[in-house]
Write an enzyme that holds these catalytic residues in place. Structure first.
Site, PDB file in Angstrom:
ATOM      1  N   SER A 277       0.825  -1.219   0.000  1.00 35.41           N
ATOM      2  CA  SER A 277       0.000   0.000   0.000  1.00 35.41           C
ATOM      3  C   SER A 277       0.855   1.263   0.000  1.00 35.41           C
ATOM      4  O   SER A 277       0.620   2.183  -0.797  1.00 35.41           O
ATOM      5  CB  SER A 277      -0.980   0.006   1.176  1.00 35.41           C
ATOM      6  N   HIS A 307      -1.838  -8.913   1.734  1.00 35.24           N
ATOM      7  CA  HIS A 307      -1.515  -7.663   2.452  1.00 35.24           C
ATOM      8  C   HIS A 307      -2.641  -7.388   3.463  1.00 35.24           C
ATOM      9  O   HIS A 307      -2.893  -8.218   4.342  1.00 35.24           O
ATOM     10  CB  HIS A 307      -1.322  -6.555   1.410  1.00 35.24           C
ATOM     11  N   HIS A 353       6.015 -12.887   6.904  1.00 33.93           N
ATOM     12  CA  HIS A 353       6.194 -11.489   6.529  1.00 33.93           C
ATOM     13  C   HIS A 353       7.295 -11.357   5.480  1.00 33.93           C
ATOM     14  O   HIS A 353       8.219 -12.178   5.451  1.00 33.93           O
ATOM     15  CB  HIS A 353       6.547 -10.636   7.751  1.00 33.93           C
ATOM     16  N   ARG A 362       3.745  -5.319  16.599  1.00 32.83           N
ATOM     17  CA  ARG A 362       2.340  -4.881  16.562  1.00 32.83           C
ATOM     18  C   ARG A 362       1.440  -6.012  17.057  1.00 32.83           C
ATOM     19  O   ARG A 362       0.380  -5.772  17.631  1.00 32.83           O
ATOM     20  CB  ARG A 362       1.954  -4.479  15.125  1.00 32.83           C
ATOM     21  N   ASP A 408      -1.825  -8.839  11.662  1.00 32.22           N
ATOM     22  CA  ASP A 408      -3.194  -9.268  11.351  1.00 32.22           C
ATOM     23  C   ASP A 408      -3.641 -10.489  12.150  1.00 32.22           C
ATOM     24  O   ASP A 408      -4.837 -10.773  12.226  1.00 32.22           O
ATOM     25  CB  ASP A 408      -3.311  -9.568   9.852  1.00 32.22           C
TER      26      ASP A 408
HETATM   27  N1  NMX Z   1       1.327 -19.956   5.268  1.00 32.47           N
HETATM   28  C1  NMX Z   1       1.698 -20.813   4.285  1.00 32.47           C
HETATM   29  N2  NMX Z   1       2.741 -20.603   3.472  1.00 32.47           N
HETATM   30  C2  NMX Z   1       3.455 -19.481   3.688  1.00 32.47           C
HETATM   31  C3  NMX Z   1       3.153 -18.579   4.699  1.00 32.47           C
HETATM   32  C4  NMX Z   1       2.020 -18.836   5.495  1.00 32.47           C
HETATM   33  N3  NMX Z   1       1.621 -17.997   6.462  1.00 32.47           N
HETATM   34  N4  NMX Z   1       4.050 -17.562   4.659  1.00 32.47           N
HETATM   35  C5  NMX Z   1       4.887 -17.832   3.644  1.00 32.47           C
HETATM   36  N5  NMX Z   1       4.517 -18.979   3.052  1.00 32.47           N
HETATM   37  C6  NMX Z   1       5.103 -19.613   1.866  1.00 32.47           C
HETATM   38  C7  NMX Z   1       4.943 -18.679   0.685  1.00 32.47           C
HETATM   39  O1  NMX Z   1       3.637 -18.766   0.131  1.00 32.47           O
HETATM   40  C8  NMX Z   1       6.053 -19.158  -0.235  1.00 32.47           C
HETATM   41  O2  NMX Z   1       5.609 -20.353  -0.850  1.00 32.47           O
HETATM   42  P1  NMX Z   1       5.929 -20.676  -2.399  1.00 32.47           P
HETATM   43  O3  NMX Z   1       7.430 -20.654  -2.497  1.00 32.47           O
HETATM   44  O4  NMX Z   1       5.320 -22.001  -2.618  1.00 32.47           O
HETATM   45  O5  NMX Z   1       5.302 -19.572  -3.188  1.00 32.47           O
HETATM   46  C9  NMX Z   1       7.149 -19.519   0.754  1.00 32.47           C
HETATM   47  O6  NMX Z   1       6.497 -19.760   2.026  1.00 32.47           O
HETATM   48  C10 NMX Z   1       8.200 -18.464   0.940  1.00 32.47           C
HETATM   49  O7  NMX Z   1       7.567 -17.261   1.290  1.00 32.47           O
HETATM   50  P2  NMX Z   1       8.315 -16.165   2.213  1.00 32.47           P
HETATM   51  O8  NMX Z   1       9.541 -15.730   1.495  1.00 32.47           O
HETATM   52  O9  NMX Z   1       8.467 -16.689   3.587  1.00 32.47           O
HETATM   53  O10 NMX Z   1       7.234 -15.013   2.305  1.00 32.47           O
HETATM   54  P3  NMX Z   1       6.945 -13.847   1.264  1.00 32.47           P
HETATM   55  O11 NMX Z   1       7.834 -12.691   1.585  1.00 32.47           O
HETATM   56  O12 NMX Z   1       6.964 -14.329  -0.130  1.00 32.47           O
HETATM   57  O13 NMX Z   1       5.436 -13.495   1.618  1.00 32.47           O
HETATM   58  C11 NMX Z   1       3.604 -13.056   3.053  1.00 32.47           C
HETATM   59  C12 NMX Z   1       5.090 -12.812   2.786  1.00 32.47           C
HETATM   60  C13 NMX Z   1       3.168 -12.132   4.184  1.00 32.47           C
HETATM   61  C14 NMX Z   1       2.824 -12.694   1.811  1.00 32.47           C
HETATM   62  C15 NMX Z   1       3.411 -14.538   3.428  1.00 32.47           C
HETATM   63  O14 NMX Z   1       4.088 -14.812   4.611  1.00 32.47           O
HETATM   64  C16 NMX Z   1       1.945 -14.915   3.568  1.00 32.47           C
HETATM   65  O15 NMX Z   1       1.314 -15.232   2.569  1.00 32.47           O
HETATM   66  N6  NMX Z   1       1.372 -14.848   4.830  1.00 32.47           N
HETATM   67  C17 NMX Z   1      -0.022 -15.088   5.028  1.00 32.47           C
HETATM   68  C18 NMX Z   1      -0.841 -13.869   4.618  1.00 32.47           C
HETATM   69  C19 NMX Z   1      -0.637 -12.747   5.601  1.00 32.47           C
HETATM   70  O16 NMX Z   1      -0.692 -12.896   6.803  1.00 32.47           O
HETATM   71  N7  NMX Z   1      -0.416 -11.520   5.065  1.00 32.47           N
HETATM   72  C20 NMX Z   1      -0.354 -10.326   5.909  1.00 32.47           C
HETATM   73  C21 NMX Z   1       1.024  -9.647   5.916  1.00 32.47           C
HETATM   74  C22 NMX Z   1       0.994  -8.449   6.793  1.00 32.47           C
HETATM   75  N8  NMX Z   1       0.139  -7.384   6.285  1.00 32.47           N
HETATM   76  O17 NMX Z   1      -0.663  -6.880   6.967  1.00 32.47           O
HETATM   77  O18 NMX Z   1       0.257  -6.979   5.126  1.00 32.47           O
HETATM   78  C1  MLT Z   2       2.294  -3.681   6.501  1.00 32.17           C
HETATM   79  O1  MLT Z   2       1.958  -3.212   7.591  1.00 32.17           O
HETATM   80  O2  MLT Z   2       2.312  -2.973   5.483  1.00 32.17           O
HETATM   81  C2  MLT Z   2       2.547  -5.143   6.406  1.00 32.17           C
HETATM   82  O3  MLT Z   2       3.139  -5.630   7.559  1.00 32.17           O
HETATM   83  C3  MLT Z   2       3.234  -5.573   5.152  1.00 32.17           C
HETATM   84  C4  MLT Z   2       4.648  -5.138   4.950  1.00 32.17           C
HETATM   85  O4  MLT Z   2       5.255  -4.425   5.733  1.00 32.17           O
HETATM   86  O5  MLT Z   2       5.203  -5.585   3.916  1.00 32.17           O
END
Ligand code: NMX
Ligand code: MLT
Length: 511
Positions: A277, A307, A353, A362, A408
């Site tokens: 964002s 996100h 993350h 947080r 979250d």
């Molecule tokens: N559950 C299952 N798989 C996960 C998770 C999770 N919570 N977190 C990471 N992975 C997987 C990810 O999908 C990826 O798989 P693949 O290689 O098959 O595509 C692998 O682990 C490596 O990912 P990372 O490098 O650890 O994480 P990345 O930086 O790519 O993504 C998020 C970060 C936040 C997108 C990821 O951790 C996620 O999808 N979390 C769940 C959704 C979430 O809680 N998002 C909110 C973030 C905070 N916010 O408010 O924005």
């Molecule tokens: C945020 O607050 O924007 C989330 O934790 C995602 C991020 O920092 O990448």
């Protein structure tokens, strides 16, 4: 006691400010405690020239200093780990979490003015801190609260625009549409059309930003009341602060919920510049799109499930656990449910993350809030159990870089406890909060004259060709060195033997 703790923290920070040049430069709160100037605009006007000079010096003296190497992994991996943005208001440390102008969340909770002694920080105070780098006094925060209330009016066409959407449209769609409709008021756009000089861009950006921050809680609560409370709208309270007023307009006058809203808005406001964002807002604004256009774009990024929408997903997921396994689900059952989620090709929402590598502070401060205000809430207990159950499972997957909970994972159960049970609405609360961080930085973007953002992209073919050249050249590096060595040897030889007779003749002449 609270006073004593604040004084001792202030003196600790004072010594840190002296020891750490970074902190000293970013937080100059000591000067502020005695300042009686309550006008944020005039404080900013004073700060801008010195920060412009600072940027100019950085560029001219260190513009060519390298910040690291870009690898193919980074290009293919969503630019993870690539430093490429200037974002003044906050900085994220992978282990420690967010610092707002150098202050951690617990430090903000201690130092920023609160609605009542020992209470949660007022988001207006954080806005002041993000904009000026200084901790404001209570008088300054009160003046800013008042200014935001004065700006808190929304023209009728905005409601009509939202009303044109089906009531079933996602709350984020309704909210972003409302923000787009607000754009017709943009002072920046008007000033640009009149030919404003670029050195003055920050002024209408400031006007738009403060109005936008003041207006978004009204648009957001309109969406909530429209969708869930038969359209019975609650007007702005004429004396409440920003967070308290937002809770009030949503329909929550419980003082604990108002405290929660102050904390919620503060901790969701900013998370450095690379998150989807913030980065979107900054990118769009770099084309000199006004704050309304830029923030609406940011909201569309926030609405994605990886996100901001994750807060909705967490509560829905927790409710599905309860539905299937009951409120008092055992840890064994929880493990099974987590595996079931993963095996069906979904993520566990609220965990992981892009930058953080430890539990999100947080999350921790929301957990502390729950321990203080709702220790017996069954969904809070479930969240606490997930904290134990989920990380080892994610680690077992072997690919997740951060198995710990993010912001979250906790927010939904707190809101749900006080009666805000509509999970689909949760991302709108995140969006209102983020207006503070994104707009504060947009003002600085224009004040510092930051340029159009335009990184270079390449195709897969380009990368393949680049890699071919790179690997073949590294394989033949030894041959390359040999080649240059031979060239050097023959040059020396030529120099020595070339014109040999001429050299002999010159020697004969000498004698
Ligand atoms: N559950 C299952 N798989 C996960 C998770 C999770 N919570 N977190 C990471 N992975 C997987 C990810 O999908 C990826 O798989 P693949 O290689 O098959 O595509 C692998 O682990 C490596 O990912 P990372 O490098 O650890 O994480 P990345 O930086 O790519 O993504 C998020 C970060 C936040 C997108 C990821 O951790 C996620 O999808 N979390 C769940 C959704 C979430 O809680 N998002 C909110 C973030 C905070 N916010 O408010 O924005
Ligand atoms: C945020 O607050 O924007 C989330 O934790 C995602 C991020 O920092 O990448």
């Amino acid at each position: 006691m609270v006073f004593y703790r604040s004084v001792s923290l202030l003196s600790k920070l004072r010594s840190r400010g002296v020891q750490q040049p970074g902190l000293r430069n970013s937080v100059r709160w000591l000067q502020v405690q005695t300042s009686s100037d309550t006008d944020l605009h005039s404080q900013l006007k004073e700060l801008i020239p010195e920060q412009q000079e600072r940027l100019k010096k950085l560029k001219s003296e260190h513009g060519k200093v390298q910040l690291g190497n870009i690898t193919i992994d980074m290009v293919l991996g969503g630019m993870r780990g690539m430093t490429g943005l200037l974002w003044e208001t906050s900085l994220l440390d992978p282990e420690e979490g967010i610092r707002f102008r150098g202050l951690s969340i617990p430090e903000c909770q201690k130092l920023l003015p609160a609605a009542k002694p020992g209470g949660e920080p007022l988001p207006e105070g954080l806005l002041w801190l993000l904009l000026t780098g200084k901790v404001p006094t209570k008088d300054q925060v009160d003046a800013l609260s008042k200014e935001l209330r004065n700006r808190a009016t929304v023209p009728d066409h905005v409601y009509k625009t939202i009303d044109a959407l089906p009531i079933t449209a996602h709350p984020m769609t309704q909210f972003a549409t409302g923000v787009m409709a607000l754009q017709v008021q943009s002072e920046f756009q008007k000033a640009y059309e009149k030919g404003i000089h670029k050195s003055k861009y920050w002024e209408p950006t400031y006007e738009d930003s403060l109005s936008l921050i003041a207006q978004v809680p009204i648009v957001a609560s309109y969406v909530y009341r429209r969708m869930y409370k038969n359209g019975q709208v609650i007007p702005v309270h004429d004396s409440l602060d920003y967070g308290g007023n937002f809770a009030h307009m949503l329909g929550f006058d419980n003082p604990a919920m108002q405290e929660l809203m102050r904390l919620y808005v503060t901790i969701h406001s900013d998370h450095e510049g690379g998150n989807v964002s913030a980065h979107t807002g900054h990118l769009v604004a770099s084309a000199l799109s006004d704050p309304y256009l830029s923030f609406a774009a940011a909201l569309n990024g926030l609405a994605g499930p990886l996100h901001g929408l994750a807060n909705q997903e967490v509560l829905l997921w927790i409710k599905s656990v309860v539905e299937e396994c009951g409120e008092n689900v055992s840890k064994e059952h929880l493990k099974e449910y987590v595996w079931k989620t993963l095996n069906s090709g979904k993520v566990v929402p609220g965990f992981g993350h892009g930058v953080l590598r430890k539990t999100d502070p947080r999350y921790t401060c929301q957990r502390e809030f729950a321990l203080k205000h709702l220790p017996d809430d069954p969904l809070f207990k479930l969240v606490a159990n997930l904290y134990e159950v989920v990380p080892p499972i994610l680690l077992e997957l072997g690919k997740v870089k951060n198995p710990w909970p993010n912001v979250d994972a906790h927010s939904g159960v707190l809101l749900n406890h006080y009666g805000l049970t509509e999970a689909r609405y949760y991302t709108v609360l995140f969006g209102v909060s983020r207006s503070i961080g994104i707009c504060a930085q947009l003002i600085w973007d224009r004040a510092l004259g930051l340029p159009l953002e335009r990184p270079k992209s390449v195709t897969m073919e380009w990368l393949e060709n680049y890699c071919k050249k790179y690997t073949s050249s590294s394989h033949s590096r030894a041959r390359e060195i040999e080649f240059y060595f031979r060239k050097l040897r023959s040059a020396v030889k030529n120099w020595f033997w070339g014109d040999f007779h001429g050299k002999i003749k010159r020697v004969q002449v000498l004698f």
